[in-house]
Design an enzyme around this catalytic site. Structure first.
Site, PDB file in Angstrom:
ATOM      1  N   LYS A 270       0.840  -1.200   0.000  1.00 39.67           N
ATOM      2  CA  LYS A 270       0.000   0.000   0.000  1.00 39.67           C
ATOM      3  C   LYS A 270       0.874   1.249   0.000  1.00 39.67           C
ATOM      4  O   LYS A 270       2.013   1.209   0.451  1.00 39.67           O
ATOM      5  CB  LYS A 270      -0.859   0.023   1.277  1.00 39.67           C
ATOM      6  N   ARG A 344     -10.458 -11.204   2.039  1.00 40.49           N
ATOM      7  CA  ARG A 344     -11.351 -12.210   1.462  1.00 40.49           C
ATOM      8  C   ARG A 344     -10.726 -13.603   1.516  1.00 40.49           C
ATOM      9  O   ARG A 344     -11.440 -14.604   1.569  1.00 40.49           O
ATOM     10  CB  ARG A 344     -11.713 -11.802   0.018  1.00 40.49           C
TER      11      ARG A 344
HETATM   12  N1  BES Z   1      -8.192  -3.517   4.285  1.00 37.72           N
HETATM   13  C1  BES Z   1      -8.382  -3.137   2.949  1.00 37.72           C
HETATM   14  C2  BES Z   1      -9.694  -2.377   2.712  1.00 37.72           C
HETATM   15  C3  BES Z   1      -9.797  -1.026   3.361  1.00 37.72           C
HETATM   16  C4  BES Z   1      -9.416   0.106   2.688  1.00 37.72           C
HETATM   17  C5  BES Z   1     -10.307  -0.900   4.641  1.00 37.72           C
HETATM   18  C6  BES Z   1      -9.529   1.346   3.276  1.00 37.72           C
HETATM   19  C7  BES Z   1     -10.436   0.333   5.235  1.00 37.72           C
HETATM   20  C8  BES Z   1     -10.040   1.465   4.551  1.00 37.72           C
HETATM   21  C9  BES Z   1      -8.391  -4.368   2.041  1.00 37.72           C
HETATM   22  O1  BES Z   1      -7.623  -5.434   2.469  1.00 37.72           O
HETATM   23  C10 BES Z   1      -7.820  -3.932   0.730  1.00 37.72           C
HETATM   24  O2  BES Z   1      -6.690  -3.579   0.702  1.00 37.72           O
HETATM   25  N2  BES Z   1      -8.649  -3.962  -0.306  1.00 37.72           N
HETATM   26  C11 BES Z   1      -8.252  -3.541  -1.591  1.00 37.72           C
HETATM   27  C12 BES Z   1      -8.756  -4.552  -2.596  1.00 37.72           C
HETATM   28  C13 BES Z   1      -8.204  -4.365  -3.970  1.00 37.72           C
HETATM   29  C14 BES Z   1      -6.743  -4.763  -4.005  1.00 37.72           C
HETATM   30  C15 BES Z   1      -8.998  -5.225  -4.913  1.00 37.72           C
HETATM   31  C16 BES Z   1      -8.880  -2.171  -1.852  1.00 37.72           C
HETATM   32  O3  BES Z   1     -10.012  -1.956  -1.425  1.00 37.72           O
HETATM   33  O4  BES Z   1      -8.209  -1.339  -2.427  1.00 37.72           O
HETATM   34 ZN    ZN Z   2      -5.565  -5.288   1.856  1.00 42.03          ZN
END
Ligand code: BES
Ligand code: ZN
Ligand code: ZN
Length: 493
Positions: A270, A344
């Site tokens: 990230k 997931r």
């Molecule tokens: N934990 C994150 C989702 C999230 C984002 C929670 C912002 C709270 C605030 C999750 O694991 C994630 O990183 N999801 C990605 C999925 C993508 C790679 C398909 C996302 O939402 O960007």
């Molecule tokens: Zn994530």
């Protein structure tokens, strides 16, 4: 400290009166009427509430005593009164003068149900707002670290209110546990430490079972294990059972939570900005844990099992790669295209394991699953996804009743198709078609193997907030505990 009595305290610094429209009531201190003259005096301080149906007025009776009048119109809802309780807390929390407070709801002209309901809502709002996560502040000694006031509810109906308050206290303590867990920094609340915190709940009569990496490997929970393999902190799957139903053989309700103690994104790293927020990525699991505490405290007459997958998503020499294929507990193979879509993967195994092992009546999972749900709903509603209309309606209604709002999104075979992999049974992200929150839910649905009624709550926008709102201070909200508690109480006890 909160006490209940039918007598005023001998000495108190403030009295809070509840007053209906056109109020007028008599106290030892005098007669108060809403006439032009008193209005001028009462309006010394007026607090904004979200609407004008209710407000708090205050004035000094003398040097030592302050009166607050909580004015409640006919149209007021319980939420409004909860918010008033929260506003009242904000007003007095830093007051050095006000230490002992009497709440006097009977001035609502003795309307029994209103007196009881509004008292409970006011206190509940007050208490929920009073949460403060300050254990790591060592230099801010000016402020009182812990809120310590003597509060007393004075009412003809005090014993009835006290009895009913027990259940609300259980909800408050559950929410506070959720907020504590979510607020702890990720160097402290590692999966291992998290397990220890959950084990403490055994004192309340909850049954806790911990699967470590070895056991999970034997069972084939490889989707979950893959997420944690880049971290030096070991992964766990924990089940927490509350068996309160009269019929011990009653199928349990299953609640499943995403417990990613920190989500760096893994190799699909990230960006740095706001990455610290990913300590909240275990909030779904914390709601499950907090709720089980609530159920045990109020001895709910129901069988419930909570299952939480606890992992840390880190990059590292042993971390999972984009392109890896893992075989999940269900037997289905998953192609990992993005290691940041890890929640997931954890839930996939947790859901199929829960369905297989506990044979639940239905399953609800909670997860801070996607950024996409925040794009859709912001910080107002959680996303609801379900394979079952009846369950979905119940979840929706239960949320509305306690002001934890959810909104249903569609599931559809055409969204499902977007998750087909070219080399495995399913892939963990979709590269086309958008609908990121829905495709995440479609992914989860593939791991419900026996068509058990299931609902998924994407709480990414609701689990924490940078600003204080309604009944929450800034930070962790505990969103979900009230909704699930209400669902269980309303339909399953
Ligand atoms: N934990 C994150 C989702 C999230 C984002 C929670 C912002 C709270 C605030 C999750 O694991 C994630 O990183 N999801 C990605 C999925 C993508 C790679 C398909 C996302 O939402 O960007
Ligand atoms: Zn994530
Ligand atoms: Zn995540």
């Amino acid at each position: 400290m909160l006490k209940f009595s039918n007598k005023f305290s001998n000495s108190r610094d403030a009295v809070v009166f509840f007053a209906g429209e056109g109020f007028s009531f008599k106290t030892k201190e005098g007669l108060f009427r809403e006439d032009e003259e008193t209005k001028a005096r009462l309006f010394i301080k007026e607090f904004q509430s979200s609407n004008q149906k209710a407000k708090i007025l205050s004035f000094d009776v003398n040097e030592k005593l302050k009166f607050f009048v909580v004015k409640i119109s006919k149209k007021v809802s319980n939420f409004d009164v909860e918010e008033l309780g929260a506003n009242f807390y904000l007003n007095i929390k830093n007051s050095k003068k006000i230490k002992t407070i009497d709440f006097y709801p009977d001035s609502l002209n003795g309307e029994r149900n209103k007196v009881i309901n509004y008292s409970l809502s006011f206190i509940h709002g007050f208490n929920l707002k009073s949460y403060d996560f300050n254990k790591y502040k060592t230099q801010d000694l000016e402020k009182e670290k812990n809120f310590s006031k003597n509060l007393q509810l004075v009412s003809f109906f005090s014993s009835e209110i006290e009895k009913k308050y027990k259940d609300l206290k259980a909800v408050e303590d559950g929410i506070f546990l959720t907020r504590d867990l979510v607020s702890e920094p990720p160097n402290i609340l590692t999966p291992e430490r998290y397990v220890k915190e959950i084990l403490k709940l055994k004192q309340l009569g909850l049954k806790v079972n911990v699967l470590d990496e070895k056991k999970m490997k034997n069972l084939g929970l490889n989707a979950l294990l893959g997420v944690g393999q880049g971290s030096i902190n070991k992964s766990y799957l924990v089940s927490i059972e509350w068996n309160g139903s009269k019929n011990k053989k009653d199928k349990p309700i299953a609640l499943v939570g995403k417990g990613v103690c920190f989500d760096t994104g893994g190799i699909s790293l990230k960006p740095a900005r706001f990455m610290e927020e990913m300590k909240y990525d275990m909030a779904g699991s914390a709601v499950v844990v907090g709720l089980l505490k609530t159920l045990a405290m109020r001895k709910a007459k129901v069988n419930v099992v909570g299952v939480v997958g606890l992992v840390e998503n880190m990059p590292g020499g042993n971390a999972q790669r984009p392109g890896d294929i893992v075989k999940s507990f269900s037997g289905k193979t998953i192609e990992i295209l993005n290691t940041d879509a890890e929640g997931r993967l954890v839930l996939a195994d947790a859901l199929s394991y829960t369905e297989d092992n506990f044979k639940p009546k239905f399953m609800i999972d909670l997860a801070t699953l996607t950024g996409a749900i925040i794009v859709c709903l912001g910080e107002e509603y959680a996303g609801l996804f379900s394979n079952n209309d009846e369950l979905s309606d119940k979840v929706f209604k239960s949320g509305m009743e306690v002001n934890e709002k959810v909104w249903r999104f569609p599931l559809d075979k055409n969204y499902d198709k977007l998750m087909d992999s070219t080399v495995a049974d399913v892939q963990n992200i979709n590269y086309s078609g958008g609908a990121g929150a829905i495709t995440a839910a479609q992914f989860l649905q593939r791991f419900i193997l026996k068509n058990t009624p299931w609902a998924h709550l994407d709480i990414a926008g609701m689990a924490f907030s940078k600003k204080a709102a309604n009944l929450n201070p800034r930070g962790a909200t505990g969103f979900g505990v009230r909704l699930l508690n209400n669902l269980i109480k309303k339909y399953y006890e």
